[in-house]
Structures are given as C-alpha cells and as structure tokens.
Design a protein around this motif. Structure first.
Motif, PDB file in Angstrom:
ATOM      1  N   THR A 191      12.671  -6.580 -22.382  1.00 28.11           N
ATOM      2  CA  THR A 191      12.597  -7.262 -21.091  1.00 28.11           C
ATOM      3  C   THR A 191      11.551  -6.643 -20.158  1.00 28.11           C
ATOM      4  OG1 THR A 191      14.481  -5.900 -20.354  1.00 28.11           O
ATOM      5  CG2 THR A 191      14.968  -8.112 -21.130  1.00 28.11           C
ATOM      6  N   LEU A 192      10.829  -5.645 -20.667  1.00 28.43           N
ATOM      7  CA  LEU A 192       9.811  -4.977 -19.840  1.00 28.43           C
ATOM      8  C   LEU A 192       8.627  -5.910 -19.587  1.00 28.43           C
ATOM      9  CD1 LEU A 192       8.841  -2.269 -18.540  1.00 28.43           C
ATOM     10  CD2 LEU A 192       7.730  -1.765 -20.715  1.00 28.43           C
ATOM     11  N   ARG A 193       8.269  -6.044 -18.312  1.00 29.39           N
ATOM     12  CA  ARG A 193       7.102  -6.862 -17.953  1.00 29.39           C
ATOM     13  C   ARG A 193       6.089  -5.976 -17.244  1.00 29.39           C
ATOM     14  NH1 ARG A 193       8.906  -9.251 -21.027  1.00 29.39           N
ATOM     15  NH2 ARG A 193      10.090 -11.178 -21.099  1.00 29.39           N
ATOM     16  N   VAL A 194       4.807  -6.218 -17.493  1.00 30.51           N
ATOM     17  CA  VAL A 194       3.791  -5.456 -16.766  1.00 30.51           C
ATOM     18  C   VAL A 194       3.466  -6.165 -15.462  1.00 30.51           C
ATOM     19  CG1 VAL A 194       2.782  -4.450 -18.841  1.00 30.51           C
ATOM     20  CG2 VAL A 194       1.859  -6.588 -17.946  1.00 30.51           C
ATOM     21  N   HIS A 195       2.858  -5.448 -14.536  1.00 30.34           N
ATOM     22  CA  HIS A 195       2.437  -6.057 -13.287  1.00 30.34           C
ATOM     23  C   HIS A 195       1.308  -7.040 -13.556  1.00 30.34           C
ATOM     24  CE1 HIS A 195       4.176  -2.953 -10.238  1.00 30.34           C
ATOM     25  NE2 HIS A 195       5.048  -3.319 -11.141  1.00 30.34           N
ATOM     26  N   PRO A 196       1.226  -8.103 -12.738  1.00 33.65           N
ATOM     27  CA  PRO A 196       0.205  -9.132 -12.965  1.00 33.65           C
ATOM     28  C   PRO A 196      -1.226  -8.587 -13.040  1.00 33.65           C
ATOM     29  CG  PRO A 196       1.804  -9.907 -11.365  1.00 33.65           C
ATOM     30  CD  PRO A 196       2.156  -8.482 -11.658  1.00 33.65           C
ATOM     31  N   VAL A 197      -1.566  -7.601 -12.213  1.00 29.46           N
ATOM     32  CA  VAL A 197      -2.927  -7.056 -12.245  1.00 29.46           C
ATOM     33  C   VAL A 197      -3.229  -6.490 -13.634  1.00 29.46           C
ATOM     34  CG1 VAL A 197      -4.410  -5.191 -11.397  1.00 29.46           C
ATOM     35  CG2 VAL A 197      -3.146  -6.585  -9.768  1.00 29.46           C
ATOM     36  N   THR A 198      -2.290  -5.736 -14.177  1.00 30.62           N
ATOM     37  CA  THR A 198      -2.460  -5.156 -15.505  1.00 30.62           C
ATOM     38  C   THR A 198      -2.569  -6.250 -16.570  1.00 30.62           C
ATOM     39  OG1 THR A 198      -1.010  -3.400 -14.730  1.00 30.62           O
ATOM     40  CG2 THR A 198      -1.496  -3.434 -17.083  1.00 30.62           C
ATOM     41  N   GLU A 199      -1.673  -7.227 -16.465  1.00 27.51           N
ATOM     42  CA  GLU A 199      -1.660  -8.313 -17.460  1.00 27.51           C
ATOM     43  C   GLU A 199      -2.989  -9.072 -17.446  1.00 27.51           C
ATOM     44  OE1 GLU A 199       1.746 -10.892 -17.066  1.00 27.51           O
ATOM     45  OE2 GLU A 199       0.983 -12.300 -18.570  1.00 27.51           O
TER      46      GLU A 199
END
Lengths: 271, 271
Positions: A191-199
């Motif tokens: 369920t880990l999501r990265v921050h939008p900037v990183t993505e």
C-alpha cells in the motif's frame, strides 16, 4: 507540579486517554507531561513565578516527544525488518517514513480524539485542526504530500509513545502493543505510495521526457513536460505541497501529454 | 548459506567476536550476517550462481546495520533522557549525535579490533583504516570533524548492535549492557565539544565579527574575519573536513586576530 488543578472545564479529564490507549499509567505524571504544551506551561510558570526559583524543565511534552520519536522509529523498523526479510534498507526507510510522518501521526491523533486532551494556550491550533480535517476529507488514508498536517497533532502521538515507554520501564513490546492499533492502517509494502513529485520524476525519466517546475509557490507552480504545460498547483503556506499538487495534476494529465507529444502538437494540455 | 567455509586463513574465527562483546549468540547466523560485507557476498553468489535461483537478500550486513542504527539511537537517547532530566531536545540531540557519529563508532570498532573480523573483498579498506589510524593519533578522544572516518568501520558496530538486538529477542537492555562498554568513553554534557566551524560562527557572532570562508576545498579553504585572513585548512576528499580544519586554525589564531582588529592593523594573521 500539578497542572490538572488549573484546567478550565472544557478540557476533559486525562484519565480518558488511558481508556483510549488501553494502558493505565503507573505514574500519571508522565501522562500529564505528555499532554502539556509549552504554551500552557509558560502561563502556569508566570503565575507561579513569585513563589519558586526551581527549574521548570520537563513539564511540557518536548522531551517525551523526543524520546517517543526514537521509540516509534524502532518499533516500526523492527516490525518491518521481520515482516520483509528480503527488503533492503532503502525500501525499509521509505516504508518506515510513511508510517511515522507528520500526516500519518496527525491522522492517528485525530482518529482517536487525542487532540482534545492537550493542555495548551495556542489559540490558532483549533483553526489549524479544522483546516486539516477539511483537507484530508478528500484522501481517506494518506494524501502523500498534498496537505499540511499540524505538527502539534503529530507531537501528541510521539509524546504519548514516549510516556508509555518510560512508564512501562522502557518496554518496547508494551509500546508496540498499545500503539499498533492506534496507528492502523499501517502502510505496508503493497500500500506504499510515493509522493507525486517523485512519481512524476521517475515516469519522465523512464520515458526520457524533460521535466521542469516553474513559477513561485505563493502564486502557483507550473509543471512543464518537454516544454508543454502539463500541470498546475498551489498551496500558499508550503512550497513542497504546492509542488506535489502541481505534479499530481500533471500525473492526472499524463495520458493526454504523451498523446500530444507523440502527435508533435503544440497545444497546451492545461487550460 | 554458510560463509565461514570459504574464509581464507587470515580471517580469524567469528567466535572471537563473542568474547570481545561478552555476548554469546543463540543463532550464530546473525553474527555471520553482521560481519559479511556486500563485496564478499557478491563473490560468494557468483560462485554459487549456477546452482540456485533463490533470493540472496539478508546475507550481508546492510539490514542489520539499518536495525542497529535505530537501536543505537534509542539506547543512547534513553540513557541521556534519564541522566539529564533538565536537558531539552536540542541539547539531547547534539549529545546523542556525538555518541553515534561515524568517527565515534569507527573508533569503537578499531579500539576493540572488530574490523579484523569483517569478511569483505574491498581492497581499499585496509588503506582507509591505516590512514584513519594515523589521522586520529593527534586526537585521543574525538577530532570533532577534523578527520575522515571510514564508514565501513562504523557500519560494523551498528550491524553488531542490530545482530545482538534481534538475537536477544529484541532486548534493548541486553544491547545497552553489551555495547555501553564498547562505546566508552561516552560523551557527556561536560565533555561535549562542538565542531570548529560552529564554534567559530558563534564566537564571531558574539563579537560582531564578519566571518567568510573562501577558496575551493580541493585546493584549500581560507577563513576571513573582518576581511583579515585568519586561518587556512585543506582536506582533499571532503569539503566539511577542510572547512573544519580552516576554522580550527582560525580559532587557534583568534587571540591574535582580536588584537590586530583592535589595533586597526591591516597585517595578515596567517602567513
């Protein structure tokens, strides 16, 4: 020093926090210290200034928050160390960060109503909490960098962790037993999501697209992908959040961007 | 996977480490993992590549080092939390940092000969350790930012802390008992020193003197106090160390600087 005697009637009794935690303090002074903000202590001290010349250290929550931060890092690291025997430190660090960041802890405080027990004289705290409640309504679990969580809310959880730790003769197991439930849902590998900037950075790198952030975060940030305006975001009080919002907007537009770039069109993606 | 079978004869047996620590492992695989560098594992894996297709995670020390870093922070924080009931988080953080930084841990590894047990294929490590030994000869306890400590040396201490932690059913008390002695002398409030750059900044601020660092760290850094050249430092491989050395030189010259500035002379302090 007893703080309880000076509570105005709108602060509910601290004993209720023991029920929320499912933990009964051997020494209630730790509980009291964990829920006393420096602003409250200062007022108390001014009132008592004439009487005593003793050191006032240790009666607001900063020290327990410091201790609790450390204990929280340990219990989450330990849990994930054993749960994911193949995960290397880079991934473990990201997974831990998602479970101990300010937004995550502020949500935990809010979910269990812990903020209602904080003794403070910080008039703006109520408004900050209200704004936070409104902002997270859009993101049921975690916004991943799109909202501004009041640090004081997260502090309460850390200081309570510190209080249970020192009160339980430094039992890491007791702390985990008490706080695992309060921190649910724990962010797992799946369920880990990265921050939008990183993505967005990763996505552009993979597709060899040139990514640029322009503009000021006070007025608004524009995201350009291969010189095409791809997304916009703003957030008055924090640059990082404005950037994440702009990146999120660009990610939502990414399908359109790729099509446009393949067609070689010059139209702007964002109106 | 057994690593021990492939040891060349110049690596002493791991069991000796148990004597150094004064701790006997229930599961020796943790000890083996803690003392296996990734470079050694890679070589082993290449040799075994044809045979198996299983994941190779967890057999070099990175994961235990990650865990140990966390445990070390906790045991040092806890010790100082109770020892200094009046110290606030800012001071506690500085005190902790001095006891867990790379130089401090590298010295501990060296003092107890732990580095001799690390299984590795990192030819440059021997030279790095030799250079470190030479550099610290000038500073019996801690250089405060004037030398470059090999990170691998510090890693060994952290990975062994992680190994004792997981082997002892996560007993924080056991870890502290084992490693307190190895980390002696513990830096206390009375023996805490700041880095020269910080000390010089604070000193100049107090005396309202203008401080400037000039030059490149590869060639050498010059420190100017009110436009007077006050100190010089260089360190080829690390900017921070070069700056600290320049600041240390300036601090040693500070008496002369103040006299010169008071006389309004334009002579340079450093030749």
């Amino acid at each position: 020093m007893s703080v309880a005697g000076a509570d105005p009637p709108d602060w509910p009794p601290l004993e209720e926090v023991e029920e929320i935690l499912g933990y009964s303090f051997a020494d209630k002074r730790w509980l009291e210290e964990a829920l006393t903000h420096a602003s409250f202590r200062r007022q108390q001290e001014e009132a008592a200034a004439a009487a005593a010349g003793t050191s006032g250290g240790g009666v607001s929550y900063e020290r327990l928050e410091y201790m609790g931060d450390c204990v929280l890092n340990l219990i989450v690291s330990r849990e994930q160390f054993f749960r994911y025997p193949d995960l290397m430190p880079g991934d473990l660090t990201r997974l831990r960060a998602a479970n101990v960041d300010t937004e995550k802890l502020a949500r935990a405080a809010l979910n269990h109503g812990l903020h209602r027990y904080l003794r403070h004289r910080k008039p703006q705290l109520g408004d900050q909490i209200e704004a936070f409640v409104e902002e997270i309504a859009e993101y049921p679990v975690h916004s991943n960098g799109l909202v501004n969580a009041p640090k004081t809310l997260a502090d309460i959880v850390e200081s309570l962790i510190g209080a249970v730790f020192v009160d339980s003769h430094c039992s890491v197991d007791t702390v985990w037993k008490v706080f695992k439930r309060l921190l649910e849902p724990i962010v797992e590998k799946e369920t880990l999501r990265v921050h939008p900037v990183t993505e967005l950075y990763e996505m552009c790198q993979k597709r060899k697209l040139r990514l640029e952030f322009k503009g000021s975060w006070k007025q608004g940030i524009d995201v350009y992908v291969n010189d095409q305006l791809a997304g916009r975001g703003n957030y008055e009080s924090k640059k990082e959040i404005a950037q994440n919002r702009a990146a999120k907007d660009a990610l939502d537009n990414l399908g359109k961007i790729v099509l446009l770039l393949e067609d070689g069109e010059d139209d702007q993606i964002v109106d």
